[in-house]
Write a protein that holds these residues in place. Structure first.
Motif, PDB file in Angstrom:
ATOM      1  N   SER A  78      29.227 -43.655  34.771  1.00  0.00           N
ATOM      2  CA  SER A  78      28.381 -44.549  33.964  1.00  0.00           C
ATOM      3  C   SER A  78      27.413 -45.323  34.866  1.00  0.00           C
ATOM      4  CB  SER A  78      29.225 -45.512  33.134  1.00  0.00           C
ATOM      5  OG  SER A  78      29.904 -46.431  33.967  1.00  0.00           O
ATOM      6  N   ALA A  81      24.655 -42.908  35.763  1.00  0.00           N
ATOM      7  CA  ALA A  81      23.802 -42.658  34.599  1.00  0.00           C
ATOM      8  C   ALA A  81      22.854 -43.827  34.358  1.00  0.00           C
ATOM      9  CB  ALA A  81      24.667 -42.397  33.365  1.00  0.00           C
ATOM     10  N   LYS A  82      23.363 -45.045  34.501  1.00  0.00           N
ATOM     11  CA  LYS A  82      22.510 -46.221  34.296  1.00  0.00           C
ATOM     12  C   LYS A  82      21.460 -46.344  35.397  1.00  0.00           C
ATOM     13  CE  LYS A  82      25.784 -48.861  31.585  1.00  0.00           C
ATOM     14  NZ  LYS A  82      26.614 -50.058  31.488  1.00  0.00           N
ATOM     15  N   GLN A  85      18.836 -43.792  34.618  1.00  0.00           N
ATOM     16  CA  GLN A  85      18.031 -44.243  33.465  1.00  0.00           C
ATOM     17  C   GLN A  85      17.010 -45.295  33.894  1.00  0.00           C
ATOM     18  OE1 GLN A  85      20.366 -46.118  30.429  1.00  0.00           O
ATOM     19  NE2 GLN A  85      18.637 -46.399  29.066  1.00  0.00           N
ATOM     20  N   LYS A  86      17.419 -46.260  34.697  1.00  0.00           N
ATOM     21  CA  LYS A  86      16.489 -47.288  35.199  1.00  0.00           C
ATOM     22  C   LYS A  86      15.416 -46.676  36.075  1.00  0.00           C
ATOM     23  CE  LYS A  86      17.979 -51.166  33.518  1.00  0.00           C
ATOM     24  NZ  LYS A  86      17.163 -51.990  32.650  1.00  0.00           N
ATOM     25  N   TYR A  87      15.799 -45.708  36.872  1.00  0.00           N
ATOM     26  CA  TYR A  87      14.829 -45.025  37.728  1.00  0.00           C
ATOM     27  C   TYR A  87      13.758 -44.337  36.886  1.00  0.00           C
ATOM     28  CZ  TYR A  87      12.870 -41.596  40.935  1.00  0.00           C
ATOM     29  OH  TYR A  87      12.000 -40.834  41.681  1.00  0.00           O
ATOM     30  N   ASN A  88      14.186 -43.666  35.829  1.00  0.00           N
ATOM     31  CA  ASN A  88      13.231 -42.978  34.948  1.00  0.00           C
ATOM     32  C   ASN A  88      12.338 -43.980  34.199  1.00  0.00           C
ATOM     33  OD1 ASN A  88      13.951 -40.370  35.613  1.00  0.00           O
ATOM     34  ND2 ASN A  88      15.569 -40.282  34.078  1.00  0.00           N
ATOM     35  N   GLU A  89      12.856 -45.120  33.837  1.00  0.00           N
ATOM     36  CA  GLU A  89      12.052 -46.133  33.143  1.00  0.00           C
ATOM     37  C   GLU A  89      10.980 -46.703  34.063  1.00  0.00           C
ATOM     38  OE1 GLU A  89      14.718 -49.095  31.709  1.00  0.00           O
ATOM     39  OE2 GLU A  89      15.613 -47.776  30.203  1.00  0.00           O
TER      40      GLU A  89
END
Length: 91
Positions: A78, A81-82, A85-89
């Motif tokens: 997790s 994954a977070k 996700q932050k990297y992609n944002e």
């Protein structure tokens, strides 16, 4: 350069200065400040933010006690994954 022309110009400027000071001395007025409703709302919001604590103890207390007791577990999946996700944002 003619000196009398300079003197005439100087006299013109001096009369305007006298007229301005006389006009200001005769009138009596005071400065006033009026704050709009939006300004009052902003002041209220700033005061509310200033009065609230920076850390919400009701949210952090259980985590803090779990860390201190050694029972706090983090799932590597997790967390990864977070982070992803932050990297992609951010891109």
């Amino acid at each position: 350069m003619r000196i009398e022309t300079y003197t005439q110009v100087q006299q013109l400027y001096q009369t305007k200065k006298i007229a301005k000071t006389d006009r200001a001395a005769k009138g009596s007025f005071s400065d006033q400040l009026q704050i709009s409703n939006m300004g009052k709302d902003i002041q209220t919001a700033k005061q509310a933010v200033a009065n609230t604590p920076d850390i919400r103890e009701d949210m952090t207390a259980p985590i803090k006690s779990a860390i201190q007791s050694g029972n706090y577990q983090v799932s590597e999946e997790s967390l990864a994954a977070k982070l992803f996700q932050k990297y992609n944002e951010m891109r």
